[in-house]
Design an enzyme around this catalytic site. Structure first.
Site, short mmCIF file in Angstrom:
data_model
loop_
_atom_site.label_atom_id
_atom_site.label_comp_id
_atom_site.label_asym_id
_atom_site.label_seq_id
_atom_site.Cartn_x
_atom_site.Cartn_y
_atom_site.Cartn_z
CG HIS A 174 -1.84 1.15 1.30
ND1 HIS A 174 -3.12 1.13 0.78
CD2 HIS A 174 -1.69 2.39 1.84
CE1 HIS A 174 -3.69 2.29 0.99
NE2 HIS A 174 -2.85 3.08 1.64
CD GLU A 175 1.68 3.64 3.68
OE1 GLU A 175 2.01 4.72 3.15
OE2 GLU A 175 0.59 3.49 4.26
CG HIS B 141 0.53 6.40 -0.57
ND1 HIS B 141 -0.54 6.93 -1.25
CD2 HIS B 141 0.00 5.72 0.50
CE1 HIS B 141 -1.66 6.59 -0.63
NE2 HIS B 141 -1.36 5.85 0.42
#
Length: 501
Positions: free
Chosen positions: A17-18, A21
């Site tokens: 997920h990170e 980003h």
């Protein structure tokens, strides 16, 4: 070992997920100060050219901290150009969206090898009711339901929802490895009464005629914890009504689905060195009850939870099924190869076997795609179903909060623990579902979540007016406080469920 699995899985899911980003921030030349997995004090960190990579104590989340993201003043003009809020709204939108998008895509990618290697679980037919639409259409025990009205049957609820419409349905079943189409029309079945009688006397037979002399049998539910006299066409039954459940009239086709099989997955020991059942043994009878599949095991478990003077009754129109409770020593007949063996075991011991995960074989069939193209198609549709189900569950949760619908970190640890006992396929499936759910959850338009930040970017793109970053960060901080309170509350509920509170 379960804790290690849990930490590794949660860390991997958060990292993906990170990473979304982080990569999009780098793509748009935003300076990333920290890439962190977990919250709280750091366990260790590695300093890169611009970014510090941290692993923190509590693996319940993560973050990518970008320059200027917290609204701080940046004096250096060159550095200011690398800050998050110096970038146009559409770039900030994509940086924020990338996290949930990577999570969801990771789930889709993970489902493909699962489908290729193990296939997909589909509902199997455990029983076919005589004279039902299912029997008339030619359905048999052991058939696998592949689809209903062109919807892949990833879950029994898909089948039930289509049947409840009361309209003709098109089933595709798998029998002996071959697909076959059947058309049948659901039939409206009357309401069902399921109840338990303590200190039961008599034997029920035929239709229920009266309750305590009242010919309106629907009043039965009014006598819970009271002594009742039930007149049937073929006999009278007396006892204390301890439990009562009424299932409304509904459309059905007359099938029940498979679950656990009455086959032992491993040797069962009564005490050290003394086995009672061997791996591969099949239960064929317990006392007076034939055991063929999952539904029989469900009834058997109900009987084992009750005493000998207790009776379980199920009434549907003129159809009646009833069983007496089991206690003390019970006779179990098993098939071991070509031999039939009888064993006497304590009812409590047999009940414990049925309650313990991973002692019985799974009776849920799996369908393995014929070729890679079909595997891709099925894995994508399976992920679509998980995605839509997660979104629907979240919507229902916020409309009508039911705490039993949600689990937190402690609950997830329990799910992962159960999956690890089942096998690699179950673990990978749980990971895929978790990562898709994480992506969907983060798209909720709540402050502190990615969805909340996306809303701010969209508003700016539409109005062409930028909100003060410091004001936005205050809103996100308040949202973070709310989410932490919610997290602690859900954790408390998880612990309560574990302790039976």
């Amino acid at each position: 070992m379960v804790i290690v699995y849990f930490i590794l899985i949660l860390t991997g899911v958060i990292m993906v997920h990170e990473l979304g980003h982080y990569l999009f921030a780098r793509l748009f030349k935003v300076k990333v100060l920290e890439f962190a997995i977990g919250f709280g004090p750091k366990i260790f960190s590695v300093k890169g050219r611009e970014t510090t990579f941290r692993l923190n104590v509590f693996p319940i989340g993560g973050y990518v901290r970008m320059l200027g993201e917290e609204g701080e003043e940046i004096a250096d003009e060159e550095e200011k150009e690398k800050s998050f809020y110096a970038k146009p709204a559409w770039q900030r939108f994509l940086i924020t969206l990338a996290g949930p998008l990577f999570s969801i895509l990771a789930g889709y990618l993970l489902f493909l090898p699962i489908t290729l290697n193990w296939g997909i679980a589909l509902p199997g037919i455990d029983e076919v009711v005589p004279g039902s639409p299912a029997e008339e259409a030619g359905l048999r025990r052991g058939d696998i339901i592949y689809s209903i009205n062109d919807k892949i049957a990833f879950d029994t609820s898909i089948i039930s929802n289509e049947i409840q419409k009361g309209l003709p349905v098109e089933l595709v079943i798998i029998r002996n490895g071959e697909k076959k189409s059947l058309r049948l029309t659901p039939r409206m079945y009357p309401e069902t009464y399921e109840f338990v009688l303590e200190s039961a006397e008599g034997t029920p037979s035929g239709k229920l005629v009266s309750v305590n002399g009242n010919r309106d049998t629907s009043v039965l539910k009014e006598f819970v914890n009271e002594y009742v006299v039930l007149e049937f066409e073929g006999g009278t039954v007396k006892g204390i009504l301890k439990q009562f459940n009424e299932i409304p009239a509904r459309y059905m086709i007359g099938i029940s689905f498979s679950g656990l099989a009455p086959v032992f997955k491993k040797d069962i020991y009564f005490k050290e060195g003394l086995f009672v059942f061997k791996k591969g043994d099949r239960i064929v009878r317990v006392e007076d009850q034939e055991i063929e599949g999952w539904q029989d095991l469900v009834v058997l478990y109900q009987r084992l939870t009750l005493g000998k003077d207790t009776m379980i009754v199920s009434l549907q129109g003129e159809n009646i099924e009833w069983w007496r409770g089991l206690s003390g020593s019970v006779r179990v007949v098993i098939k071991r190869g070509d031999s039939t063996i009888e064993k006497n075991v304590e009812a409590s011991f047999l009940k414990n076997i049925l309650e313990t995960p991973d002692l019985l074989e799974m009776g849920v069939p799996r369908y393995k795609p014929k070729n890679p193209l079909e595997a891709v198609n099925l894995s994508v549709k399976a992920c679509n179903y998980v995605l839509l189900t997660t979104a629907s569950s979240l919507k229902n949760f916020f409309r009508n909060v039911q705490t039993g619908q949600i689990v937190g970190v402690v609950g997830l640890a329990g799910v992962i623990s159960a999956a690890s006992k089942t096998g690699l396929e179950a673990v990978l499936t749980v990971v895929a579902v978790i990562t898709i759910s994480l992506g969907v959850l983060n798209l909720l338009p709540l402050p502190a979540l990615d969805g909340g930040r996306i809303i701010f970017s969209l508003v700016e793109m539409i109005t062409r007016k930028k909100l003060n970053p410091q004001v936005e960060n205050i809103i996100h901080f308040l949202g973070f406080i709310f989410l932490m309170i919610l997290f602690l509350y859900i954790t408390f509920l998880d612990i309560g469920r574990m302790m039976g509170i």
